[in-house]
Design an enzyme around this catalytic site. Structure first.
Site, PDB file in Angstrom:
ATOM      1  N   LYS A  58       0.811  -1.136   0.000  1.00  0.00           N
ATOM      2  CA  LYS A  58      -0.038   0.021   0.168  1.00  0.00           C
ATOM      3  C   LYS A  58       0.793   1.045  -0.059  1.00  0.00           C
ATOM      4  CE  LYS A  58      -3.507   2.504   2.417  1.00  0.00           C
ATOM      5  NZ  LYS A  58      -4.535   2.394   3.656  1.00  0.00           N
ATOM      6  N   LYS A  68      -2.319  -1.382  -3.865  1.00  0.00           N
ATOM      7  CA  LYS A  68      -3.097  -0.234  -3.750  1.00  0.00           C
ATOM      8  C   LYS A  68      -2.334   0.922  -3.749  1.00  0.00           C
ATOM      9  CE  LYS A  68      -6.175   1.916  -0.322  1.00  0.00           C
ATOM     10  NZ  LYS A  68      -6.287   1.953   0.980  1.00  0.00           N
TER      11      LYS A  68
HETATM   12  C1  PBG Z   1      -6.850   3.840   5.577  1.00  0.00           C
HETATM   13  C2  PBG Z   1      -7.287   3.263   4.247  1.00  0.00           C
HETATM   14  C3  PBG Z   1      -7.336   4.477   2.937  1.00  0.00           C
HETATM   15  C4  PBG Z   1      -8.115   3.794   1.929  1.00  0.00           C
HETATM   16  C5  PBG Z   1      -8.434   2.381   2.645  1.00  0.00           C
HETATM   17  N1  PBG Z   1      -7.903   2.333   3.963  1.00  0.00           N
HETATM   18  C6  PBG Z   1      -6.759   5.727   2.835  1.00  0.00           C
HETATM   19  C7  PBG Z   1      -5.397   6.004   3.715  1.00  0.00           C
HETATM   20  O1  PBG Z   1      -4.537   5.099   3.594  1.00  0.00           O
HETATM   21  O2  PBG Z   1      -5.182   7.115   3.982  1.00  0.00           O
HETATM   22  C8  PBG Z   1      -7.929   4.270   0.748  1.00  0.00           C
HETATM   23  C9  PBG Z   1      -9.193   3.585  -0.172  1.00  0.00           C
HETATM   24  C10 PBG Z   1      -9.666   4.895  -1.258  1.00  0.00           C
HETATM   25  O3  PBG Z   1      -8.805   5.777  -1.462  1.00  0.00           O
HETATM   26  O4  PBG Z   1     -10.400   4.418  -1.908  1.00  0.00           O
HETATM   27  N2  PBG Z   1      -6.855   2.782   6.527  1.00  0.00           N
END
Ligand code: PBG
Length: 330
Positions: free
Chosen positions: A200, A254
């Site tokens: 991520k 992601k």
């Molecule tokens: C945070 C989380 C995020 C997303 C999913 N879980 C955002 C972040 O890390 O700030 C993003 C998903 C999206 O943008 O659709 N635990």
């Protein structure tokens, strides 16, 4: 044979619809999708999210309808994210461990309405912290790894107890997959699966999601101390290797579209399902591009989703799941 005459004409394979259908290497199916849904407090509520046009938050009493819609279209699984009321956010994210919190109630509501739809829950503290970070912070504002991991273990157990089929840690702490797996085993929850947000990235594409869960305005600083540097790909493979060794059943990359090289590399290197999250900013980009006349919306949706399959994704988390499923059904 004259030298100028091509022996092979690739266009033969593109000449008719039936030929194209017969030769297609990939096909999208509604079963490729996991549909993220946002939950809000209250009852009878639908709250549109301005930065995510077409996506709403639903109160717990209305989430069953959404699950039924997913089921009717052949979407196998929904992913639930809460917008925790401000008064319940705190430094130490205690609300994440409340067995009666929004997410736990939403899991039960989906299971009551649609026992055959899978439920994936997000394990991370950002919807519950007063500072918007995914973990607990120290006096200097740094996210503490091992202290956070302990809370994530408890959070995963609470979600599993509520009926979550897949817990999906999205926090990027080190060692949390192993800790969660062994706690689930000890609790007799050997059937609860783990989808690790393994690679991520600290991305600029998460903005609308942070609006959706209400953490954008709260976030102090950025998440680069725990999420990955977009410059790196070798590191993504190391992250995946660790999560696999710790017991992840499936892994996720992601964001999605800008990171298809990572999806393809993970697919090549590892023998487990790899999911891609087409995140909120990617969804918004397609919606705004279509609204501005830069492309045809339905075609943009299907082409981008198909690209995930071509890269090797087992499935895709996408806010377009319902639209795409309807398009596929025709
Ligand atoms: C945070 C989380 C995020 C997303 C999913 N879980 C955002 C972040 O890390 O700030 C993003 C998903 C999206 O943008 O659709 N635990």
């Amino acid at each position: 044979m004259t030298a100028s005459f091509p022996a092979m004409r690739m266009r033969r394979g593109r000449s008719t619809p039936w030929m194209r259908a017969m030769l297609a290497e990939q096909r999208l199916s509604p079963s490729d999708f996991i549909w993220p849904l946002f939950i809000c407090a209250g009852s009878g509520c639908e709250e549109p999210i301005a930065s995510l046009p077409g996506v709403s938050r639903w109160s717990v009493d209305r989430i069953g309808e959404q699950a039924k819609l997913a089921a009717s279209l052949g979407i196998p699984c929904v992913a639930l994210f809460p917008n925790t009321p401000a008064g319940l956010r705190s430094e130490r994210a205690e609300e994440a461990l409340n067995p009666d919190n929004l997410i736990c109630r939403a899991v039960k509501a989906v299971k009551d309405a649609c026992p055959g739809v899978g439920v994936l829950t997000d394990v991370a503290l950002d919807p519950y912290t007063a500072h918007g970070h995914d973990g607990l912070i120290d006096a200097a504002g740094r996210v503490m790894n091992d202290e956070t991991s302990k809370v994530l273990v408890e959070q995963a157990l609470v979600q599993a107890e509520a009926g979550a089929d897949i817990v999906a840690p999205s926090d990027m702490m080190d060692g949390r997959i192993g800790a969660i797996r062994s706690a689930l085993e000890d609790a007799g929850r050997q059937d609860t699966a783990i989808m690790a947000y393994a690679a991520k990235y600290a991305s600029a594409f998460y903005g609308p999601f942070r609006d959706a869960v209400g953490s954008r305005g709260l976030l102090k600083g950025d998440k680069r101390g725990y999420q990955m540097d977009p410059a790196n790909s070798i590191e993504a493979l190391r992250e995946v290797a660790l999560d696999v060794a710790e017991g992840a059943d499936m892994v996720m990359v992601k964001p999605g579209l800008p990171y298809l090289d990572i999806v393809a590399a993970v697919k090549r290197e590892f023998l487990l399902p790899v999911f891609a999250y087409q995140v909120s900013g990617e969804y918004a980009m397609i919606e705004h591009a279509a609204a501005a006349g830069a492309g045809e919306r339905d075609a943009l949706i299907l082409e981008t989703l198909l690209a995930f399959k071509r890269a090797g994704a087992t499935g895709i988390l996408t806010y377009h799941a319902v639209d795409a499923a309807r398009l596929i059904h025709g």
